[in-house]
Enzyme design. Structure first.
Site: not given
Length: 384
Positions: A72, A189, A223-224, A244
């Site tokens: 992501h 991330d 995604e977060e 990830d």
């Protein structure tokens, strides 16, 4: 085909470029344009969803049983919750991260009239004013505020700047790439996962590597906040591997070196056979690896399964210290991940039955079990 030699210079240069582009969830257009442009430069056909998730196809020998690799491009961030009477901004987080790590962060505010710089500060920021209270005040998003680096001494002046409730805020990554291979930054991330994917693609294009099936390189944009790969998969994709961060912390088995293979996260175990294949590839290709189980963690894989996609999923990670804070990784893990990806996408398809959405028992997979259970199983061909 064995693992390919990954260009770590290309990988780290892509990570630097990605970190330089603000992309909190909900404000990802610029990073999407960058990644899509790089994918096209590498020779892939790129398509975007309406909101900007990226799907880049690299054709293989056949379409059925296609494989997908996903990461992501969105990161943590914040939004304006309220314009305060003192000319500062109350915030709410975008994604799950602690206000403890927000204190002292430099940030950008994207307003209707332009981009402003600012600093997130605790409500009691001056030791000269509050003495020991600076260390005893509570931690939380209601206990921090954003000081705008513009004339905003009160609510009226703040409103003149064109700042509104809901404006997006990007947190500066402040990256450091050390000569010993360590990388320290916010937003590793999952900018690091995106860089790993680009490096794997660059390696395959440079080496002219062939794959037995189509490979879908997917880059999601939310995604977060839990959306992830919920709506980007196509029916021909039989398996999907998410890249990830792993959490190298007390009580975890992740590491900042090699590949950390996730066996399960908070949504449950990953696919037994796909995960086992990745472990076997690590062993046969002599890629350092370890296994881990994540308790308070989910990835693009979870969102795909929850959306109803019947796809095998697995998660491979780079170990991160202080995830969702000032994160640290090592380039060894990134290179190892890219090597594993090249080994996986060029490896033979083992479960031929997966080319069908539905099929009979013939060719269905087997898992190790006791002899009595095996005798009760129907006489069917094992998976290839």
């Amino acid at each position: 085909m064995p693992r390919l030699a990954v260009d770590t210079h290309y990988l780290t240069e892509q990570l630097k470029a990605l970190l330089a582009i603000p992309s909190p969830t909900g404000y990802t257009d610029t990073v999407v344009r960058y990644v899509a442009g790089e994918l096209e430069r590498l020779g892939l056909k790129v398509e975007l969803t309406r909101r900007g998730a990226i799907s880049a196809l690299r054709q293989g020998s056949r379409r059925a049983s296609a494989r997908a690799i996903v990461s992501h491009v969105d990161t943590l961030g914040a939004q304006v919750k309220r314009l305060k009477e003192n000319g500062r901004l109350e915030l709410v987080p975008v994604g799950n991260w602690s206000a403890r790590f927000a204190e002292g962060a430099r940030a950008q505010i994207f307003s209707d009239k332009g981009i402003y710089r600012g600093t997130i500060l605790p409500l009691k920021a001056s030791g000269h004013t509050f003495n020991d209270e600076i260390d005893t005040q509570p931690v939380g998003w209601s206990h921090v505020e954003l000081r705008v680096d513009a004339l905003s001494r009160d609510l009226t002046e703040l409103e003149k700047l064109g700042v509104h409730v809901g404006d997006m805020i990007a947190i500066d990554p402040q990256p450091e790439f050390l000569e010993n291979g360590y990388i320290v930054s916010r937003h590793l991330d999952n900018k690091a996962g995106v860089a790993v994917m680009l490096a794997a693609i660059e390696t395959m294009e440079r080496e002219g590597a062939a794959t037995p099936v189509d490979i879908h390189w997917l880059f999601t944009i939310a995604e977060e906040v839990g959306v992830g790969a919920s709506s980007i998969l196509t029916p021909d994709i039989a398996s999907m591997i998410a890249i990830d961060n792993g959490t190298s912390a007390p009580g975890q088995n992740s590491a900042e070196f090699g590949v950390t293979v996730a066996m399960a996260d908070q949504t449950g175990p990953f696919d037994y056979h796909l995960t086992k294949k990745l472990i076997n590839l690590c062993e046969s290709e002599e890629i350092k690896y370890q296994r881990d189980v994540f308790r308070y963690y989910r990835s693009d894989s979870a969102s795909a399964i929850e959306a109803g996609h019947d796809v095998r999923t697995a998660l491979i990670t780079f170990g991160v210290d202080a995830s969702h804070g000032y994160e640290r990784i090592h380039v060894h893990a990134l290179r190892s991940l890219a090597e594993l990806v090249t080994a996986y996408v060029t490896s033979p398809v083992e479960i031929e039955r997966d080319r069908n959405l539905h099929a009979g028992l013939k060719g269905f997979t087997r898992q190790p079990n006791d002899e009595a259970t095996q005798e009760l199983a129907e006489n069917s061909d094992p998976a290839e």
